[in-house]
Design an enzyme around this catalytic site. Sequence first.
Site, PDB file in Angstrom:
ATOM      1  N   GLY A  54       0.866  -1.182   0.000  1.00  0.00           N
ATOM      2  CA  GLY A  54       0.000   0.000   0.000  1.00  0.00           C
ATOM      3  C   GLY A  54       0.904   1.233   0.000  1.00  0.00           C
ATOM      4  O   GLY A  54       1.834   1.328   0.814  1.00  0.00           O
ATOM      5  N   ALA A  55       0.631   2.161  -0.939  1.00  0.00           N
ATOM      6  CA  ALA A  55       1.558   3.272  -1.163  1.00  0.00           C
ATOM      7  C   ALA A  55       1.887   4.076   0.110  1.00  0.00           C
ATOM      8  O   ALA A  55       3.059   4.224   0.466  1.00  0.00           O
ATOM      9  CB  ALA A  55       0.991   4.164  -2.253  1.00  0.00           C
ATOM     10  N   ARG A  88      10.502  -0.978  -4.100  1.00  0.00           N
ATOM     11  CA  ARG A  88       9.416  -1.096  -5.089  1.00  0.00           C
ATOM     12  C   ARG A  88       9.415   0.188  -5.924  1.00  0.00           C
ATOM     13  O   ARG A  88       9.641   1.267  -5.380  1.00  0.00           O
ATOM     14  CB  ARG A  88       8.039  -1.298  -4.400  1.00  0.00           C
ATOM     15  CG  ARG A  88       7.902  -2.698  -3.776  1.00  0.00           C
ATOM     16  CD  ARG A  88       6.494  -2.965  -3.298  1.00  0.00           C
ATOM     17  NE  ARG A  88       5.602  -3.317  -4.392  1.00  0.00           N
ATOM     18  CZ  ARG A  88       4.279  -3.441  -4.230  1.00  0.00           C
ATOM     19  NH1 ARG A  88       3.712  -3.234  -3.049  1.00  0.00           N
ATOM     20  NH2 ARG A  88       3.524  -3.785  -5.259  1.00  0.00           N
ATOM     21  N   GLN A 192      -5.654  -8.657  -2.721  1.00  0.00           N
ATOM     22  CA  GLN A 192      -5.819  -7.624  -1.673  1.00  0.00           C
ATOM     23  C   GLN A 192      -7.295  -7.377  -1.377  1.00  0.00           C
ATOM     24  O   GLN A 192      -7.668  -7.081  -0.240  1.00  0.00           O
ATOM     25  CB  GLN A 192      -5.182  -6.294  -2.122  1.00  0.00           C
ATOM     26  CG  GLN A 192      -3.668  -6.288  -2.191  1.00  0.00           C
ATOM     27  CD  GLN A 192      -3.182  -6.607  -3.589  1.00  0.00           C
ATOM     28  OE1 GLN A 192      -3.829  -7.334  -4.343  1.00  0.00           O
ATOM     29  NE2 GLN A 192      -2.028  -6.090  -3.948  1.00  0.00           N
ATOM     30  N   ASP A 233      -1.257   4.870  -6.350  1.00  0.00           N
ATOM     31  CA  ASP A 233       0.155   4.679  -5.990  1.00  0.00           C
ATOM     32  C   ASP A 233       1.024   5.830  -6.463  1.00  0.00           C
ATOM     33  O   ASP A 233       2.084   6.083  -5.908  1.00  0.00           O
ATOM     34  CB  ASP A 233       0.675   3.359  -6.566  1.00  0.00           C
ATOM     35  CG  ASP A 233       0.108   2.212  -5.762  1.00  0.00           C
ATOM     36  OD1 ASP A 233      -1.055   1.837  -6.000  1.00  0.00           O
ATOM     37  OD2 ASP A 233       0.808   1.735  -4.852  1.00  0.00           O
ATOM     38  N   ASN A 243      -2.627   3.050 -10.317  1.00  0.00           N
ATOM     39  CA  ASN A 243      -3.105   2.268  -9.163  1.00  0.00           C
ATOM     40  C   ASN A 243      -3.059   0.788  -9.534  1.00  0.00           C
ATOM     41  O   ASN A 243      -2.651   0.407 -10.639  1.00  0.00           O
ATOM     42  CB  ASN A 243      -4.521   2.720  -8.773  1.00  0.00           C
ATOM     43  CG  ASN A 243      -4.972   2.116  -7.449  1.00  0.00           C
ATOM     44  OD1 ASN A 243      -4.229   2.128  -6.467  1.00  0.00           O
ATOM     45  ND2 ASN A 243      -6.170   1.570  -7.394  1.00  0.00           N
TER      46      ASN A 243
HETATM   47  O1  MRU Z   1       0.719  -3.818  -4.665  1.00  0.00           O
HETATM   48  P1  MRU Z   1       0.052  -3.092  -3.534  1.00  0.00           P
HETATM   49  O2  MRU Z   1      -0.826  -3.955  -2.696  1.00  0.00           O
HETATM   50  O3  MRU Z   1       1.067  -2.317  -2.714  1.00  0.00           O
HETATM   51  O4  MRU Z   1      -0.865  -2.035  -4.260  1.00  0.00           O
HETATM   52  C1  MRU Z   1      -1.678  -1.202  -3.480  1.00  0.00           C
HETATM   53  C2  MRU Z   1      -2.584  -0.373  -4.276  1.00  0.00           C
HETATM   54  O5  MRU Z   1      -2.579  -0.392  -5.490  1.00  0.00           O
HETATM   55  C3  MRU Z   1      -3.464   0.573  -3.525  1.00  0.00           C
HETATM   56  O6  MRU Z   1      -4.677   0.780  -4.200  1.00  0.00           O
HETATM   57  C4  MRU Z   1      -2.746   1.911  -3.402  1.00  0.00           C
HETATM   58  O7  MRU Z   1      -1.474   1.721  -2.846  1.00  0.00           O
HETATM   59  C5  MRU Z   1      -3.499   2.877  -2.621  1.00  0.00           C
HETATM   60  S1  MRU Z   1      -3.362   2.504  -0.934  1.00  0.00           S
HETATM   61  C6  MRU Z   1      -4.007   3.624   0.068  1.00  0.00           C
END
Ligand code: MRU
Length: 341
Positions: A54-55, A88, A192, A233, A243
Amino acid sequence: MKPFPLKDPIAHITWKGDRLLMLDQRLLPRRIHYLTCRNAGAVARAIRCMALRGAPLIGVAAAYGMALAARCGRRELARAGRILRRARPTAVNLMHGVDAMLAAAALASEQDLVRRVTRAAEAFHREDIAGNQRMAVLGASLLRRGSRVMTHCNAGALATGGLGTAVGVIRYAHHVGKVSEVFSCETRPYLQGSRLTMWELMQGGVPATLITDNMAAHVMKTCGIDAVIVGADRIAANADVCNKIGTYGLAILARHHGIPFFVVAPATTVDMTTPDGSRIPIEERSSDEVLRIFGHPIAPVGARARHFAFDVTPHDLVTAIVTDRGIVRPAQGRNLKKVVG
Ligand code: MRU
């Protein structure tokens, strides 16, 4: 000031002064298990293997990783910054977390280095929590009473330092009577949506229904969806939104069905140095994550696969971007600059 009415469903990231505890999200919802990180390398590994994700959350974790590195001096701090940035590539919050700590370090004396960087990391985390609360209230103002909404991936508490972005809006809007039901896309391949968002919504008492990703069009057409709400993201200077993979498809579907498409993200997700979405680095992860589910093969031996982890939604498909500094509507570069600066 009145306390915010909603709480995080679980303590998923806790700073202990000399170590960082994080909930291992790979095991949810089956098991609650915490990892302990005592140095920046361990934090970078946890980010890379998606023990936490999550970003905004990886930005907060990186800031604490820098606070751990500061204990070993400036040279180690600079090295930790390089390692964490590489963990990442797509979520820009990670880079902002590292840069904010380097900026704090630049102002510190040798004696003060650990204290200054640690304080800055704690402030970065606090600001994320407060920003989530502001976005929850702003985002809810865009919804009609009793709305049915759809979300994708996990943009909840588990993806941030606080209540969440898109899911923060949904939980608050439910609390004030504006959301009556949520459809959560499962979000292949890391799941997720099914493992994390469903868990959070159920913990928060929000009526939620899980759908597979390929059901979205049918659900929009037949189930009376009033809005799609997702996180981000990275948001480019022209307001293109990167995203989780599948978001772009949902935005196209929403446009076709005349459903508003809202993005919720703090200012730390905005990258004014990237002019448009085509310049955002899209993480490509191991194809094994597509070819197997929980270690079980789901394709013939030797099958080829690709695993794009993110996609870019052009800004003209986005109805509004809700940030912690205000609402960007319509989603255009000019408006983004005015709101986020
Ligand atoms: O690969 P992830 O699980 O890190 O990706 C997360 C997402 O794409 C979320 O939608 C994004 O980070 C927004 S989180 C508040």
